[in-house]
Design a protein around this motif. Structure first.
Motif, PDB file in Angstrom:
ATOM      1  N   SER A  52       0.829  -1.212   0.000  1.00 33.05           N
ATOM      2  CA  SER A  52       0.000   0.000   0.000  1.00 33.05           C
ATOM      3  C   SER A  52       0.861   1.258   0.000  1.00 33.05           C
ATOM      4  O   SER A  52       0.554   2.239  -0.696  1.00 33.05           O
ATOM      5  CB  SER A  52      -0.922   0.001   1.224  1.00 33.05           C
ATOM      6  OG  SER A  52      -1.813  -1.099   1.193  1.00 33.05           O
ATOM      7  N   GLN A  93       3.475   3.318  -7.894  1.00 36.05           N
ATOM      8  CA  GLN A  93       2.406   4.212  -8.334  1.00 36.05           C
ATOM      9  C   GLN A  93       2.626   4.676  -9.763  1.00 36.05           C
ATOM     10  O   GLN A  93       3.750   4.963 -10.188  1.00 36.05           O
ATOM     11  CB  GLN A  93       2.313   5.428  -7.406  1.00 36.05           C
ATOM     12  CG  GLN A  93       1.086   6.298  -7.660  1.00 36.05           C
ATOM     13  CD  GLN A  93       1.017   7.467  -6.697  1.00 36.05           C
ATOM     14  OE1 GLN A  93       2.045   8.006  -6.300  1.00 36.05           O
ATOM     15  NE2 GLN A  93      -0.188   7.866  -6.327  1.00 36.05           N
ATOM     16  N   LYS A 112      -2.400   3.050  -7.567  1.00 36.62           N
ATOM     17  CA  LYS A 112      -2.544   2.033  -8.611  1.00 36.62           C
ATOM     18  C   LYS A 112      -1.311   2.067  -9.496  1.00 36.62           C
ATOM     19  O   LYS A 112      -0.700   3.116  -9.701  1.00 36.62           O
ATOM     20  CB  LYS A 112      -3.800   2.312  -9.442  1.00 36.62           C
ATOM     21  CG  LYS A 112      -4.157   1.227 -10.439  1.00 36.62           C
ATOM     22  CD  LYS A 112      -5.457   1.557 -11.157  1.00 36.62           C
ATOM     23  CE  LYS A 112      -5.830   0.482 -12.159  1.00 36.62           C
ATOM     24  NZ  LYS A 112      -7.094   0.784 -12.869  1.00 36.62           N
ATOM     25  N   SER A 148      -4.190  -2.652  -7.630  1.00 33.00           N
ATOM     26  CA  SER A 148      -4.136  -1.965  -6.348  1.00 33.00           C
ATOM     27  C   SER A 148      -3.846  -2.983  -5.257  1.00 33.00           C
ATOM     28  O   SER A 148      -3.541  -4.155  -5.531  1.00 33.00           O
ATOM     29  CB  SER A 148      -5.464  -1.242  -6.081  1.00 33.00           C
ATOM     30  OG  SER A 148      -6.532  -2.175  -6.009  1.00 33.00           O
TER      31      SER A 148
END
Length: 431
Positions: free
Chosen positions: A220, A230, A238, A334
């Protein structure tokens, strides 16, 4: 007058009482078909099949109770019971018919190519379940409980995804490198648990649970950090889209979602079967799983087996994460890329009795539940959570074989057919 004593009858000569009929007739051994049927009735495969049937039966009851027409007709059940019976039949048959048409074959679509598409969706859903189930099942055979599938999938997906969108390699080579990199990531992440168990005795359940949290928050963070995972210029957590050179090919054409990952799952099943049943390493795995102390006395390095088992298990679970990234979610992923597959793999391994081909079939079954559950909800309005309840009930019945045997009156595995014991009579002594 003399008394004459009456002469007593002579005592019969000693003789043996003739044995009864059971001793004279030869006891015939059971026939080949009787033995085969008894092995089937007492085996694990029939328990798995009956567990699925019982779960579907309970699911049918829940479907009937949640149906509005059944609830309306139940109000005047004693006046017109036939209406309730018809409503129950329509709700249950309609739901399971929609489940079949959404997972196997849709008769309402024109042509065979369109009708068979639900089966391809089932196999697509089954691909990561089979791969992850093989990893969990292999760990089971060594006596280890690998519930770190979520973390291993996240790490594998991150590594494979990074290679997939960040590297420039020729077609084919790019895909192979991404697959191997993802499997290596999953293997190393699971190997941490195996190493800690071997060196410190730390329980793999606690370690893998903690590794799940670490992997989730680590991924995350990387998804929110520019320059790591990212997508450039995006504020969403994402990744960029996977490059075409690394994406799994559609094995049946672009009109179907079934991809190359399913073939990898078949290959993985064959390899795991060979490891467990034909290799020396598999023999040591099973010996450690049966009795680690006896295996240690026999000269097997138990600590090394724990590490090897978790490495292979993590690589297989990692293959599930790779299939998600390179085959299903190719537009970027994700932190929810695992989709609960890491925990569903435990159910698949239990249903498959930790055997490679059993896990393969169980993965397809659960893939059918996933593919058909949405169709059942859309066509009949049945809550998709009922499918999850059915899956949970399968695990419940799998975990309680005596309950299944009691319901269907099956013999226990240790029982044998009773044989007639001949009555042996003693000789009657002459008096």
């Amino acid at each position: 007058m003399s008394d004459e004593n009456p002469q007593k009858p002579a005592a019969p000569a000693p003789a043996s009482v003739a044995p009864d009929r059971a001793t004279t007739e030869a006891i015939e051994p059971p026939s080949r078909w009787t033995v085969a049927l008894r092995e089937i009735a007492t085996g694990n495969a029939i328990i798995s099949v009956l567990a699925v049937l019982l779960a579907l039966l309970v699911g049918a009851i829940m479907i009937a109770f949640t149906d509005e027409n059944v609830q309306k007709t139940a109000v005047y059940f004693f006046a017109r019971p036939g209406d309730t019976v018809v409503a129950v039949w329509q709700s249950v048959s309609g739901a399971y018919s929609a489940l079949f048409q959404g997972s196997i074959y849709n008769f309402r679509r024109p042509g065979f190519e369109a009708g068979i598409k639900p089966l391809t969706e089932t196999l697509t859903f089954a691909t990561p379940l089979i791969a992850a189930g093989l990893g969990v099942g292999l760990a089971f055979r060594v006596g280890m409980f690998n519930i770190g599938g979520r973390g291993q999938m996240l790490i594998a997906a991150s590594v494979a995804g990074w290679v997939g969108f960040g590297w420039d390699l020729p077609w084919g080579i790019h895909m192979i490198v991404a697959v191997l990199a993802g499997m290596l990531g999953g293997a190393l992440w699971a190997g941490i648990a195996g190493l800690l168990k071997a060196r410190t005795g730390a329980h793999e359940v606690i370690v893998t649970i903690m590794l799940n949290y670490i992997a989730y928050y680590l991924v995350s963070w990387m998804l929110r950090t520019p320059g790591l995972l990212q997508a450039p210029g995006s504020s969403n957590p994402k990744t960029p889209a996977i490059k075409e050179t690394a994406v799994f090919i559609k094995i049946l054409g672009p009109q179907y979602n079934l991809h190359f990952g399913f073939l990898l799952a078949i290959v993985a099943t064959i390899i795991v079967w060979w490891i467990l049943n034909r290799s020396n390493l598999g023999f040591q795995f099973k010996a450690v799983g049966e009795n680690p102390n006896a295996a240690r006395v026999a000269g097997i390095n138990v600590k090394s087996m724990y590490v090897y088992a978790m490495l292979i298990s993590g690589a297989l679970v990692g293959l599930a994460g790779v299939a998600q990234v390179l085959g299903t979610v190719t537009t970027g992923f994700s932190s929810g890329i695992d989709a609960g597959i890491g925990f569903d793999a435990i159910t698949v391994a239990l249903l498959g009795r930790s055997t490679p081909w059993g896990i393969f079939v169980a993965g397809i079954l659960f893939g059918a539940f996933k593919a058909g559950g949405f169709s059942m909800q859309a066509a009949e309005g049945v809550p998709v959570e009922i499918v999850l309840v059915v899956q949970s009930l399968i695990v419940l019945f799998i975990a309680a074989p005596p309950l299944v045997r009691a319901i269907f009156r099956l013999p226990s595995p240790g029982s044998r057919q009773k044989r007639t014991v001949p009555n042996v009579t003693k000789e009657v002594a002459a008096k």
